[in-house]
Design an enzyme around this catalytic site. Structure first.
Site, mmCIF file in Angstrom:
data_model
loop_
_atom_site.group_PDB
_atom_site.id
_atom_site.type_symbol
_atom_site.label_atom_id
_atom_site.label_comp_id
_atom_site.label_asym_id
_atom_site.label_seq_id
_atom_site.Cartn_x
_atom_site.Cartn_y
_atom_site.Cartn_z
ATOM 1 N N ASP A 11 12.727 1.297 -28.208
ATOM 2 C CA ASP A 11 12.952 1.336 -26.769
ATOM 3 C C ASP A 11 13.903 2.214 -26.548
ATOM 4 O O ASP A 11 14.623 2.084 -26.913
ATOM 5 C CB ASP A 11 13.709 0.587 -26.947
ATOM 6 C CG ASP A 11 13.133 -0.798 -26.045
ATOM 7 O OD1 ASP A 11 12.411 -1.908 -26.025
ATOM 8 O OD2 ASP A 11 13.486 -0.698 -24.961
ATOM 9 N N GLY A 46 14.810 -4.095 -22.074
ATOM 10 C CA GLY A 46 14.205 -4.413 -23.046
ATOM 11 C C GLY A 46 16.355 -4.546 -23.731
ATOM 12 O O GLY A 46 17.070 -4.005 -22.951
ATOM 13 N N THR A 96 7.229 6.137 -15.279
ATOM 14 C CA THR A 96 7.568 5.007 -16.405
ATOM 15 C C THR A 96 6.064 4.354 -17.467
ATOM 16 O O THR A 96 5.217 5.186 -18.609
ATOM 17 C CB THR A 96 7.993 4.069 -16.510
ATOM 18 O OG1 THR A 96 9.604 4.256 -16.235
ATOM 19 C CG2 THR A 96 8.397 3.586 -18.421
ATOM 20 N N TYR A 108 2.739 -1.143 -8.641
ATOM 21 C CA TYR A 108 3.150 -1.553 -10.681
ATOM 22 C C TYR A 108 0.572 -1.917 -10.623
ATOM 23 O O TYR A 108 0.652 -0.990 -12.489
ATOM 24 C CB TYR A 108 3.178 -2.582 -10.270
ATOM 25 C CG TYR A 108 3.315 -3.481 -12.022
ATOM 26 C CD1 TYR A 108 3.555 -2.847 -13.200
ATOM 27 C CD2 TYR A 108 2.865 -4.506 -12.133
ATOM 28 C CE1 TYR A 108 3.909 -3.368 -14.533
ATOM 29 C CE2 TYR A 108 3.448 -5.574 -13.375
ATOM 30 C CZ TYR A 108 3.982 -4.698 -14.410
ATOM 31 O OH TYR A 108 3.712 -5.259 -16.125
#
Ligand code: UDP
Length: 320
Positions: free
Chosen positions: A31, A36, A95, A149
């Site tokens: 991560d 997170g 990403t 998205y």
């Protein structure tokens, strides 16, 4: 089993790590702590079967080694949350597309099973509820960033299915529908943690639009159960599954429930979408999963209803 979870310090990833450890598996988490948080995995650190690496999935030498040591890869690392997506569209697209691309490429070397986390957002503006996995996707124009998205996740799905078709890499695609529960943060716009935080602080609960839009919320524990069942089922490979709960509620009714559960002091205010997100923002009126496919294959049925979910989230916020 050695499980490797990208995005394992995130909300869903940390619950998955916890459940896999409890079932006796070894878990490695990767991560970059973008959305997170260390506090999500703090309680797992002492577990002998647990290991974590703070780095990005785009650090390919690290990624390759971690995939090498795994029997199954859960690829949950992604840019999530409508608010974040609208505010940082370049980051979202890069990403989500590049991350999945490198995970699939490295998993393919030794044909490791990969679970790709997708989203109900891919159904877009479709009004054909409940959504079935084989339904058409109805996305808005590219000038509206919200759809970036859905589109980035749809590309992830295409790529994973292409790896399966062309290279026989075993993949399973899961489309999550409004997953909620303790440890989800309101920082990225998600409605339940936002309302609960506002309610507990006695602040106004901010309903976007007129609040008639409806959602069906699924408890994170139910989602984690679905994931575990799917990776144990060979017939799940090469398939796409909805994972969610069919119990629906309007956002206004949700606000009323949360207000009552958090002391009843808050007023409920409505905020135009243009102000909450950006000019011309498009929301979807309803979003309900058809769960026939996953329930037939692995007997999945969500167990935690909305009232219980809200009680657990309120409890969590009161403790932190
Ligand atoms: N929403 C709201 N108030 C908030 C946050 C979200 O009314 O403070 C609305 C949002 O516009 C959407 C629904 O609640 O209609 C669910 O939002 P969320 O971001 O949790 O998930 P989405 O379904 O949009 O992915």
């Amino acid at each position: 089993m050695n499980a490797f979870i990208t995005g394992g310090a995130g909300f869903i990833g940390s619950h998955l790590a916890e459940a896999l450890l409890a079932a006796g598996h070894h878990v490695t988490v990767l991560d970059n702590l973008s959305t997170g948080a260390m506090e999500n995995i703090e309680h797992l650190k002492a577990h002998p079967g647990f290991r974590y690496v703070i780095d990005s999935v785009t650090n390919e030498p690290v990624l390759a080694e971690l995939i090498d040591g795994a029997d199954v890869v859960f690829h949950l690392a992604a840019a999530v949350g409508v608010k974040l997506i609208v505010e940082a569209p370049v980051h979202t697209i890069e990403t989500n597309v590049h991350g999945t691309e490198v995970v699939l490429r490295h998993a393919n070397k030794k044909k490791k099973l990969v679970v790709i986390a997708s989203t109900s957002e891919v159904y877009g503006k479709s009004t054909d509820v409940p959504f079935r996995e084989d339904a058409d996707l109805v996305l808005g124009p590219t000038t509206k960033h919200r759809w970036a998205y859905a589109c980035s996740k749809a590309i992830d799905e295409f790529l994973a299915l292409a790896y399966w078709k062309e290279k026989k890499l075993p993949v399973i695609i899961v489309r999550f529908f409004n997953t909620v529960g303790p440890r989800q943060t309101g920082r990225y716009g998600m409605v339940i943690p936002n309302f609960v935080r506002q309610g507990l602080a006695g602040q106004p609960l901010t309903v976007h639009g007129d609040g008639t839009q409806r959602r069906s919320f699924c408890y994170v524990g139910d989602v984690v159960e679905a994931l575990q069942r799917l990776v144990a089922e060979p017939r799940a490979v090469g398939e796409v599954f909805n994972v969610g709960n069919t119990q629906e509620i309007s956002i206004m009714a949700l606000a009323e429930k949360v207000r009552d559960l958090t002391g009843g002091r808050s007023e409920i205010v409505t905020i135009p979408y243009d102000q909450a997100y950006e000019a011309g923002f498009e929301d979807m009126p309803r979003r309900v999963p058809d769960l026939a496919k996953i329930s037939h294959l692995v007997g999945y049925a969500p167990e935690v209803g909305l009232d219980e979910i809200l009680t657990r989230v309120v409890d969590h916020f009161q403790k932190t």
